[in-house]
Design a protein around this motif. Structure first.
Motif: not given
Length: 192
Positions: A15-20, A47-51, A81-82
């Motif tokens: 999630d946002s914690l990995s999506a910068a 590959a970052n597939a975080s949203v 987390a969400n």
């Protein structure tokens, strides 16, 4: 290019914690991980597939397409987390995480689970159950697990954004240092 074809993929699915969130993408912990992998000349791409805002239900619905697209050999799951912040069902959260673990394993990917804590104001039953969900899944599936991947960051005003939740630029290297000791042995074992 033969070298590119032989590279394996680490898929960070969070999630946002990995999506910068609210920081430059290049300074997020996942980009720092990609740089460390490159610096260590490991045969991996990241590959970052975080949203941002993603829940485990949203992640579960997106994961099959991400696995198909990236064909990862390692999936780093950083979700929940969400769910916690919205006080969603812990049973549903755990079930969603479990299905993501199983889908990743079915695709022959190793799984690393990044655990999360939520603030105590949700009450001991919910906060303890939230924390336990990650531990129980990690033990059940014998997967590498970081109980609280924001350890040393959460609660430190100099390491979070004004919202008091999201890690700032200064925290990103610390997040990487929290994740790297668990991830590094998998990279060495998978390198042929």
């Amino acid at each position: 290019m033969a070298e590119a074809a032989s590279k394996q993929t680490i898929l960070v699915f969070g999630d946002s914690l990995s999506a910068a969130y609210h920081i430059p993408q290049s300074q997020g912990w996942v980009s720092l991980l990609a740089q460390r992998v490159k610096d260590n000349q490991l045969p991996y791409e990241v590959a970052n597939a975080s949203v941002s805002g993603e829940t485990t239900a949203g992640g579960l619905s997106r994961l099959p397409a991400a696995i198909k697209q990236f064909k990862p050999s390692i999936v780093v799951i950083e979700l929940g987390a969400n769910d916690g912040l919205r006080a969603l069902s812990l049973d549903a959260m755990k079930s969603n995480l479990e299905k993501m673990i199983l889908a990743s394993k079915q695709a022959n990917a190793q799984v690393v689970l990044l655990g999360m804590f939520i603030p105590p104001n949700y009450g001991p039953r919910y906060t303890n159950g939230f924390k336990a969900a990650y531990l129980e899944l990690a033990e059940k599936y014998k997967i590498p697990f970081i109980p609280f991947f924001l350890d040393g960051i959460s609660g430190h005003s100099d390491l979070v954004l004004e919202d008091g939740l999201h890690p700032n630029v200064n925290a990103q290297r610390k997040i990487l240092e929290n994740v790297w000791p668990t991830l590094k042995p998998l990279l060495a074992n998978n390198s042929k």
